[in-house]
Design an enzyme around this catalytic site. Sequence first.
Site, PDB file in Angstrom:
ATOM      1  N   HIS A  84     -13.458  -6.270   2.874  1.00 42.63           N
ATOM      2  CA  HIS A  84     -14.428  -6.007   3.946  1.00 42.63           C
ATOM      3  C   HIS A  84     -15.840  -6.412   3.515  1.00 42.63           C
ATOM      4  CE1 HIS A  84     -11.404  -2.574   4.965  1.00 42.63           C
ATOM      5  NE2 HIS A  84     -10.914  -3.760   5.248  1.00 42.63           N
ATOM      6  N   HIS A 243      -9.247  -5.640  13.193  1.00 37.18           N
ATOM      7  CA  HIS A 243      -9.362  -5.321  11.763  1.00 37.18           C
ATOM      8  C   HIS A 243      -8.562  -6.302  10.906  1.00 37.18           C
ATOM      9  CE1 HIS A 243     -10.422  -3.086   8.249  1.00 37.18           C
ATOM     10  NE2 HIS A 243      -9.193  -3.356   7.833  1.00 37.18           N
ATOM     11  N   ASP A 247      -9.847  -8.655   7.834  1.00 34.81           N
ATOM     12  CA  ASP A 247      -9.209  -8.807   6.520  1.00 34.81           C
ATOM     13  C   ASP A 247      -8.964 -10.287   6.192  1.00 34.81           C
ATOM     14  OD1 ASP A 247      -9.079  -6.085   5.969  1.00 34.81           O
ATOM     15  OD2 ASP A 247      -7.021  -5.859   6.691  1.00 34.81           O
ATOM     16  N   HIS A 270      -2.264  -9.313   3.462  1.00 31.58           N
ATOM     17  CA  HIS A 270      -3.144  -9.892   2.431  1.00 31.58           C
ATOM     18  C   HIS A 270      -2.390 -10.938   1.610  1.00 31.58           C
ATOM     19  CE1 HIS A 270      -6.503  -7.248   3.173  1.00 31.58           C
ATOM     20  NE2 HIS A 270      -5.718  -6.191   3.105  1.00 31.58           N
TER      21      HIS A 270
HETATM   22 ZN   LIG Z   1      -8.955  -4.061   5.864  1.00 32.85          ZN
END
Ligand SMILES: [Zn+2]
Length: 286
Positions: A84, A243, A247, A270
């Site tokens: 973030h 969100h 990311d 991720h």
């Molecule tokens: Zn996040």
Amino acid sequence: MLTNIPEAFTAFTLSGVGLHSGLTTTVRIMPAKPGTGRYFVRVDQPQQPIIPAKLDSVSQTTLSTELAQETASGSVIKVRTVEHLLAALSVNGIQDARIEIDGSEVPLLDGSAKLWTDAVAENMRHNQIIEHNSYPPLAIQQPIIVQEKDSFVSAIPASETRFTYGIDFPYNAIANQWHSWTLNREDFATEIAPARTFGFAEEIEYLKKSGLIKGGNLDNALVCSHQGWLNPPLRFTNEPARHKLLDLVGDLSLLGTFPQAHFLAYKASHKLHIQLAKKISLLTDN
Ligand SMILES: [Zn+2]
């Protein structure tokens, strides 16, 4: 374009609890010389070792992105949940920064990038608006894709840098939702940065037992159950998709600059974000 001015912002500090560690850390972000990139400094450690915010430093991607570096003495030092903060810096054109931290995890703050983004805006010097893409952007010429089962992240040739994210969870409160955003700092501050991290009530016990999300609570993460959100209201109806997009922006910023492409992700993580970034980095290495 005005770029990489070391004094483009003044140093600022934020403190808070880490999502996974549950420990409070303080982060101080300071201007750095052009070309030095963004790097963390573990000021709580002897010799204050440096961890570059680069793809080569990525050591783990379970529920957050972790960077690590081996020190001269052979020990490995880490910093976790960097995404973030790095998204907020990169979208605001800060490609060179010394990021001092006195622990192993960046504070989660309110679960979004809003406080980082606000702090950058407040500390940016007025007459020196820096642009993103201070280096000639790499334009993606051919579609690049990484996938795992029905999840994927791709970079598609495009005339501008754009991000689209879709998710699909078997919860009525989330279900199938999408968000798109074209790289620019103003919209980022209002449409992307405020989107908070989210989790599932059914998984909380398991994650806590696994030593994760010790710092998570209803003030810094949206929690979803089959009955609905535990802590409404949401900031956006599709806050979870936004969100995930945040990311992705943070993870791709480990490339150093955003390539010109339309990044399209679906049900990704991720792990896949970083895999795509590594594939793109091979284009520039060759
Ligand atoms: Zn996040």
